[in-house]
Design an enzyme around this catalytic site. Structure first.
Site, PDB file in Angstrom:
ATOM      1  N   ARG A  44       0.845  -1.347   0.115  1.00 51.36           N
ATOM      2  CA  ARG A  44       0.058  -0.052  -0.049  1.00 51.36           C
ATOM      3  C   ARG A  44       0.864   1.209   0.158  1.00 51.36           C
ATOM      4  O   ARG A  44       0.515   2.231   0.364  1.00 51.36           O
ATOM      5  CB  ARG A  44      -0.936   0.041   1.151  1.00 51.36           C
ATOM      6  CG  ARG A  44      -2.027  -1.062   1.151  1.00 51.36           C
ATOM      7  CD  ARG A  44      -2.790  -1.028   2.309  1.00 51.36           C
ATOM      8  NE  ARG A  44      -3.907  -2.032   2.200  1.00 51.36           N
ATOM      9  CZ  ARG A  44      -5.108  -1.880   2.092  1.00 51.36           C
ATOM     10  NH1 ARG A  44      -5.567  -0.737   1.947  1.00 51.36           N
ATOM     11  NH2 ARG A  44      -5.903  -2.837   2.307  1.00 51.36           N
ATOM     12  N   GLU A 181      -3.682  10.860  15.503  1.00 48.56           N
ATOM     13  CA  GLU A 181      -3.167   9.497  15.689  1.00 48.56           C
ATOM     14  C   GLU A 181      -2.966   9.179  17.183  1.00 48.56           C
ATOM     15  O   GLU A 181      -3.136   8.078  17.512  1.00 48.56           O
ATOM     16  CB  GLU A 181      -2.179   9.419  14.727  1.00 48.56           C
ATOM     17  CG  GLU A 181      -2.588   9.237  13.466  1.00 48.56           C
ATOM     18  CD  GLU A 181      -2.544  10.689  12.758  1.00 48.56           C
ATOM     19  OE1 GLU A 181      -2.015  11.546  13.164  1.00 48.56           O
ATOM     20  OE2 GLU A 181      -3.074  10.576  11.462  1.00 48.56           O
ATOM     21  N   ASP A 204      -0.486  24.527  11.200  1.00 48.26           N
ATOM     22  CA  ASP A 204      -1.583  25.570  10.829  1.00 48.26           C
ATOM     23  C   ASP A 204      -2.238  25.789  12.243  1.00 48.26           C
ATOM     24  O   ASP A 204      -2.051  25.159  13.267  1.00 48.26           O
ATOM     25  CB  ASP A 204      -2.714  25.053  10.008  1.00 48.26           C
ATOM     26  CG  ASP A 204      -3.329  23.453  10.380  1.00 48.26           C
ATOM     27  OD1 ASP A 204      -2.597  22.675   9.987  1.00 48.26           O
ATOM     28  OD2 ASP A 204      -4.033  23.420  11.273  1.00 48.26           O
TER      29      ASP A 204
HETATM   30  N1  HPA Z   1      -6.841  18.924  12.222  1.00 42.97           N
HETATM   31  C1  HPA Z   1      -6.241  17.759  12.589  1.00 42.97           C
HETATM   32  N2  HPA Z   1      -5.065  17.332  12.226  1.00 42.97           N
HETATM   33  C2  HPA Z   1      -4.182  18.187  11.900  1.00 42.97           C
HETATM   34  C3  HPA Z   1      -4.636  19.365  11.756  1.00 42.97           C
HETATM   35  C4  HPA Z   1      -5.798  20.099  12.137  1.00 42.97           C
HETATM   36  O1  HPA Z   1      -6.114  21.116  12.031  1.00 42.97           O
HETATM   37  N3  HPA Z   1      -3.510  19.738  11.271  1.00 42.97           N
HETATM   38  C5  HPA Z   1      -2.450  19.209  11.233  1.00 42.97           C
HETATM   39  N4  HPA Z   1      -3.024  17.884  11.542  1.00 42.97           N
END
Ligand code: HPA
Length: 232
Positions: A44, A181, A204
């Site tokens: 995979r 996770e 972010d």
């Molecule tokens: N949400 C969930 N997982 C993530 C995010 C998010 O904003 N940014 C990076 N992994």
């Protein structure tokens, strides 16, 4: 014995595995950190490699996105390949002002909105936590590297594209960042008496419109990898 998801033979995988969601990030780690990397899995496209780091055996592998995926790969590593410790390096969205893109978060604990923990039939709420030895060494390394970092709770959510503001409730409980996770990784480790740690880079923000250049992200990702490899 191989598994439906991993074609490695017993002995092909080191006792320490550094995992990332993106298999190409695992390939990047193999190419930039490992001496003599040998690929052990391509099923995979979930790439996995074993080599040495400063002479010590270590493996790197992708685990995919979300709890079902990381749960499968980490369960197999612990149960079928006798892996002792898994260090996840990943990205997260921050839930508070004052945190910056590129900051590291060492996930001391992980809350979740997933059903994964219900399989243990515990008479209460389980708190998935990192291995303290790995955690404290990771923190020492962050300090020594002079990089910005936080240590605390994260949220492992099943939902990336949220249609509500529920994350604000987690933020109000002091949860630092959201990823997808760690709760399952920590629970899998606990259930079989092994070790796990997640080191995250903020990619972010849910509270501020922030983004970083590709170069800034690359540097930040390399920082969390350096911290992870220092634990081998
Ligand atoms: N949400 C969930 N997982 C993530 C995010 C998010 O904003 N940014 C990076 N992994």
């Amino acid at each position: 014995m191989s598994t439906p998801h991993n074609s490695a033979n017993p002995g092909d995988i080191a006792k320490t595995v550094i995992m990332s969601g993106d298999p190409l990030r695992a390939k990047f780690m193999a190419e930039h950190f490992l001496e003599n990397p040998k690929q052990f899995n391509g099923v995979r496209n979930m790439l996995g490699y074993t080599g040495t780091y400063h002479g010590k055996p270590v493996s790197v592998m992708g685990h995919g996105m979300g709890i079902p995926s990381v749960a499968i790969y980490s369960y197999e590593l612990y149960h079928f390949y006798d892996v002792e410790q898994i260090i996840r390096v990943g990205t997260a969205g921050c839930l508070h002002k004052g945190m910056d893109i590129g900051d590291l978060v060492v996930a001391q604990g992980s809350c979740t909105d997933s059903n994964y923990l219900q399989q243990y039939h515990l008479p209460g709420t389980y708190a998935p936590i990192a291995d303290y030895g790995l955690l404290s060494r990771a923190v020492d390394e962050c300090r020594a590297m002079g990089i910005r970092y936080d240590v605390g709770n994260v949220l492992s959510s099943d939902i990336f594209y949220v249609e509500n503001q529920d994350w604000r409730k987690w933020a109000a409980m002091g949860v630092l960042a959201v990823e997808m996770e760690s709760a399952a990784l920590y629970a899998n480790a606990a259930a079989c008496g092994r070790k796990a740690l997640t080191i995250l880079t903020i990619s972010d923000s849910l509270v501020e419109a922030k983004s970083a250049s590709a170069e800034e992200r690359q540097l930040a990702f390399t920082n969390m990898m350096k911290v992870a490899f220092s634990l081998v």
